[in-house]
Structure formats: C-alpha cells, structure tokens
Design an enzyme around this catalytic site. Sequence first.
Site, PDB file in Angstrom:
ATOM      1  N   GLY A  16       0.822  -1.203   0.000  1.00 24.09           N
ATOM      2  CA  GLY A  16       0.000   0.000   0.000  1.00 24.09           C
ATOM      3  C   GLY A  16       0.852   1.248   0.000  1.00 24.09           C
ATOM      4  N   ARG A  17       0.244   2.335  -0.449  1.00 24.54           N
ATOM      5  CA  ARG A  17       0.948   3.618  -0.458  1.00 24.54           C
ATOM      6  C   ARG A  17      -0.064   4.719  -0.254  1.00 24.54           C
ATOM      7  NH1 ARG A  17       5.879   5.889  -2.403  1.00 24.54           N
ATOM      8  NH2 ARG A  17       5.598   8.032  -3.065  1.00 24.54           N
ATOM      9  N   GLY A  18       0.301   5.669   0.590  1.00 25.30           N
ATOM     10  CA  GLY A  18      -0.536   6.836   0.836  1.00 25.30           C
ATOM     11  C   GLY A  18       0.273   8.090   0.566  1.00 25.30           C
ATOM     12  N   GLY A  21       3.242   7.845   3.320  1.00 24.45           N
ATOM     13  CA  GLY A  21       4.000   6.640   3.616  1.00 24.45           C
ATOM     14  C   GLY A  21       3.613   5.450   2.765  1.00 24.45           C
ATOM     15  N   VAL A  23       3.084   0.982   3.079  1.00 25.88           N
ATOM     16  CA  VAL A  23       2.930  -0.182   3.942  1.00 25.88           C
ATOM     17  C   VAL A  23       3.518  -1.377   3.216  1.00 25.88           C
ATOM     18  CG1 VAL A  23       1.323  -1.674   5.178  1.00 25.88           C
ATOM     19  CG2 VAL A  23       0.852   0.785   5.004  1.00 25.88           C
ATOM     20  N   LYS A  37       4.711   0.140   8.417  1.00 24.51           N
ATOM     21  CA  LYS A  37       4.269   1.437   7.891  1.00 24.51           C
ATOM     22  C   LYS A  37       5.473   2.361   7.901  1.00 24.51           C
ATOM     23  CE  LYS A  37       0.718   4.936   8.425  1.00 24.51           C
ATOM     24  NZ  LYS A  37      -0.508   5.279   9.157  1.00 24.51           N
ATOM     25  N   ASP A 131     -10.767   9.529  11.595  1.00 27.19           N
ATOM     26  CA  ASP A 131     -10.727   9.234  10.160  1.00 27.19           C
ATOM     27  C   ASP A 131     -11.198   7.803   9.908  1.00 27.19           C
ATOM     28  OD1 ASP A 131     -10.358   9.960   7.492  1.00 27.19           O
ATOM     29  OD2 ASP A 131      -8.287   9.273   7.455  1.00 27.19           O
TER      30      ASP A 131
END
Length: 191
Positions: A16-18, A21, A23, A37, A131
């Site tokens: 994953g990517r936000g 950051g 994961v 993370k 959130d």
Amino acid sequence: MVRKLGSSYTLEDRIGRGGMGEVWRGHDEAGNVLAFKLLLPHFTSDPGVVARFMRERAILIRVQSPFVVAVHDLVAERGDLAIVMEFVEGSDLRRELQRRRTMPPAEAVGLIVDILAGLGTAHRLGIVHRDLKPENVLLDRGGERFRPKISDFGVAGLMASAATRLTIPGGMLGTPLYMAPESVDGGAVGP
C-alpha cells in the site's frame, strides 16, 4: 524488492501507499509475518510529520483490542522511520463491499459490533480516531468469519486536550465525507 529494515526486519512486498508513507509486508528474524508502515524519506526531516507519525505509534500501543491493529515495534534507523504492526491477512472493508456489493444483515451487524468494540476501547483511553472509513477497517480472514481490525490512527484526537489537537494551517486532517460535523467545523472531538 527485498530489503532490510533496521537490524531485525526484512521487507518483502509493498502492499500500500498513501500520501505520507508506504505499507510493506515483511518478517522478523524468527520468520513472523508483519506489516511495516514506513514514512516516505522526504517526510523524515519534517518535524510536524514525524511528530504525527510517532504519535500514531504511541496511540496504537495504548489501544489493546482484538479489533485494533496491534503495534509491535518502532524502527528509527539509517534514515528509515517505521511502525511495525501485526499483518492482517485479507482486504479492507471498502474492497470487500465493492467485491460483494452487499452483506447479509447478521454479518454486517457482527462487523459493526466488533468495530464499535474497538472504538470503545480507544474512547475509554480518551482517543478518538477522527478518520474512520471503510479503507481503515482491515478484515482479518482467520477463523470462520472476518474479524475487523481498525487501522490508521494517524489523525486521532485526544479528548479533553486542546494542546494535542492536530491540524494543518488552513486545512483539516481526515476524510471530509467521513468526518463528524464538529471536526469539519474545527470543534472539539469526542466519542
């Protein structure tokens, strides 16, 4: 791309990517599968971002619930800053709802009750997620049914402590479609 993280961990796959950051799935020296993370490198020199990242770790360590992702360690080494967490085998609630389109009422109510139990644990500690959305509810496939695990407390608020409120100049933290009205209006958060 396999790479070492700190002196005890190996990263195997980015899952994953936000905006701030990534994961990764990886393991420790004993072979235990974990999630990592990692703060993106260009944020590790931003004191505000680092403070939020460290605060998320501190919050997650305090929240002990079978319905909240467990934190195991923090790595701050050679320019890397990472939270080491339990690896949840499965999807998130958003993907599951997109895949299935609907859930039987009994299953949906069971998931909601478990999510509320996890939130209740956080609330008793004075922590409000701020959130909570389907993407932040991971679904652990172990057992006969999904077990939800709340993740991403990065913008959590501490109740009764205005000094710990996290905001950004001229903006807000969170996902507007999932925020409580008092959060959108800049008011105090609560359970």
